[in-house]
Design a protein around this motif. Sequence first.
Motif, PDB file in Angstrom:
ATOM      1  N   ARG B  51       0.855  -1.284  -0.067  1.00 29.42           N
ATOM      2  CA  ARG B  51      -0.077  -0.112  -0.067  1.00 29.42           C
ATOM      3  C   ARG B  51       0.963   1.261  -0.017  1.00 29.42           C
ATOM      4  NH1 ARG B  51      -5.349  -1.442   3.785  1.00 29.42           N
ATOM      5  NH2 ARG B  51      -5.488  -3.467   3.016  1.00 29.42           N
ATOM      6  N   SER B  52       0.314   2.264  -0.305  1.00 32.43           N
ATOM      7  CA  SER B  52       1.147   3.370  -0.604  1.00 32.43           C
ATOM      8  C   SER B  52       1.533   4.283   0.868  1.00 32.43           C
ATOM      9  CB  SER B  52       0.532   4.517  -1.398  1.00 32.43           C
ATOM     10  OG  SER B  52      -0.970   4.809  -0.486  1.00 32.43           O
ATOM     11  N   ASN B  53       1.159   3.761   1.663  1.00 36.03           N
ATOM     12  CA  ASN B  53       1.653   4.157   3.129  1.00 36.03           C
ATOM     13  C   ASN B  53       2.738   3.330   3.840  1.00 36.03           C
ATOM     14  OD1 ASN B  53       0.290   1.986   3.893  1.00 36.03           O
ATOM     15  ND2 ASN B  53      -0.799   2.686   5.491  1.00 36.03           N
ATOM     16  N   MET B  54       3.575   2.593   2.717  1.00 31.96           N
ATOM     17  CA  MET B  54       4.446   1.700   3.128  1.00 31.96           C
ATOM     18  C   MET B  54       5.509   1.888   2.054  1.00 31.96           C
ATOM     19  SD  MET B  54       2.498  -1.851   4.050  1.00 31.96           S
ATOM     20  CE  MET B  54       3.966  -2.604   4.469  1.00 31.96           C
ATOM     21  N   ASP B  55       7.156   1.575   2.414  1.00 30.95           N
ATOM     22  CA  ASP B  55       7.951   1.775   1.323  1.00 30.95           C
ATOM     23  C   ASP B  55       8.505   0.429   1.119  1.00 30.95           C
ATOM     24  OD1 ASP B  55      10.030   3.518   3.489  1.00 30.95           O
ATOM     25  OD2 ASP B  55       9.298   1.505   3.423  1.00 30.95           O
ATOM     26  N   LYS B  56       8.285  -0.515   2.022  1.00 31.62           N
ATOM     27  CA  LYS B  56       9.003  -1.944   1.675  1.00 31.62           C
ATOM     28  C   LYS B  56       7.890  -2.743   2.365  1.00 31.62           C
ATOM     29  CE  LYS B  56      12.954  -4.394   2.964  1.00 31.62           C
ATOM     30  NZ  LYS B  56      14.494  -4.286   3.647  1.00 31.62           N
ATOM     31  N   ARG B  57       7.954  -4.032   1.773  1.00 32.38           N
ATOM     32  CA  ARG B  57       7.141  -5.090   2.304  1.00 32.38           C
ATOM     33  C   ARG B  57       7.850  -6.324   1.641  1.00 32.38           C
ATOM     34  NH1 ARG B  57       0.846  -7.162   1.585  1.00 32.38           N
ATOM     35  NH2 ARG B  57       0.827  -8.096   3.726  1.00 32.38           N
ATOM     36  N   GLN B  58       8.170  -7.352   2.816  1.00 32.51           N
ATOM     37  CA  GLN B  58       8.811  -8.602   2.584  1.00 32.51           C
ATOM     38  C   GLN B  58       7.816  -9.693   2.696  1.00 32.51           C
ATOM     39  OE1 GLN B  58      12.087  -7.963   5.334  1.00 32.51           O
ATOM     40  NE2 GLN B  58      13.297  -8.537   3.472  1.00 32.51           N
ATOM     41  N   GLY B  59       8.068 -10.979   1.744  1.00 31.93           N
ATOM     42  CA  GLY B  59       7.258 -12.103   1.726  1.00 31.93           C
ATOM     43  C   GLY B  59       8.446 -13.340   1.801  1.00 31.93           C
ATOM     44  N   GLN B  60       7.854 -14.410   1.385  1.00 31.73           N
ATOM     45  CA  GLN B  60       9.015 -15.413   1.146  1.00 31.73           C
ATOM     46  C   GLN B  60       9.754 -15.342   0.118  1.00 31.73           C
ATOM     47  OE1 GLN B  60       7.170 -19.351   1.227  1.00 31.73           O
ATOM     48  NE2 GLN B  60       8.848 -20.271   1.757  1.00 31.73           N
ATOM     49  N   ARG B  61      11.101 -15.027   0.283  1.00 35.33           N
ATOM     50  CA  ARG B  61      11.988 -14.642  -0.763  1.00 35.33           C
ATOM     51  C   ARG B  61      11.564 -13.627  -1.780  1.00 35.33           C
ATOM     52  NH1 ARG B  61      13.380 -17.600  -5.178  1.00 35.33           N
ATOM     53  NH2 ARG B  61      11.227 -18.905  -5.340  1.00 35.33           N
ATOM     54  N   VAL B  62      10.546 -13.029  -1.476  1.00 35.48           N
ATOM     55  CA  VAL B  62      10.595 -11.662  -2.481  1.00 35.48           C
ATOM     56  C   VAL B  62      10.170 -10.455  -1.418  1.00 35.48           C
ATOM     57  CG1 VAL B  62       9.238 -13.004  -4.101  1.00 35.48           C
ATOM     58  CG2 VAL B  62       7.916 -12.248  -2.449  1.00 35.48           C
ATOM     59  N   THR B  63      10.627  -9.435  -2.056  1.00 39.72           N
ATOM     60  CA  THR B  63      10.612  -7.961  -1.273  1.00 39.72           C
ATOM     61  C   THR B  63      10.118  -7.182  -2.399  1.00 39.72           C
ATOM     62  OG1 THR B  63      12.239  -8.578   0.079  1.00 39.72           O
ATOM     63  CG2 THR B  63      11.869  -6.187  -0.232  1.00 39.72           C
TER      64      THR B  63
END
Lengths: 114, 112
Positions: B51-63
Amino acid sequence: GAGVSQTPSNKVTEKGKYVELRCDPISGHTALYWYRQSLGQGPEFLIYFQGTGAADDSGLPNDRFFAVRPEGSVSTLKIQRTERGDSAVYLCASSLTRQGDGYTFGSGTRLTVV
Amino acid sequence: GESVGLHLPTLSVQEGDNSIINCAYSNSASDYFIWYKQESGKGPQFIIDIRSNMDKRQGQRVTVLLNKTVKHLSLQIAATQPGDSAVYFCAEARLSGYALNFGKGTSLLVTP
């Protein structure tokens, strides 16, 4: 079923013929969407259903295209007087909410108009 | 009109390397961004969103990284595997809406 089911997976039709493409969404998903994907391109929005009604059909290219969802589950995309330019993969998706993260896409119907 | 686009149409990486796929968007009203993976003959598969209120988000092996200042989105895949070979699309949307606006896609090829 576990996913969004689209039939047929492939359809070849002659120019000028009428075709129907079927989408069976995930059970319980009230939102249903149709997209069209041309070769090498990203999917393009066609129409959005919330329940039985078409909440937004602004993406349908012209009046040869029509879609229905009479019982709020299965949807049929109908194309009259097909043209060669209609050849594409037609993708259906469903979701619980309107947000994109709830989208689950089917594998699509590849339509070829000859 | 405003559009979502990708910087690179194709990307070839060696197995085990990290991959970075980039995407530019121009609709400043978009507040929700999603990355999809599409394998041949299949529909797009959700990978990760932000979402636009974030600048980074991590998942499993993906960012996923979002830079709103320059309207840029990227997908980083760590330790790329052959099964990651596919076309990757970014899509933009509004949380209050429903339609996704997709870019053209980047083809990722993982070589052994």
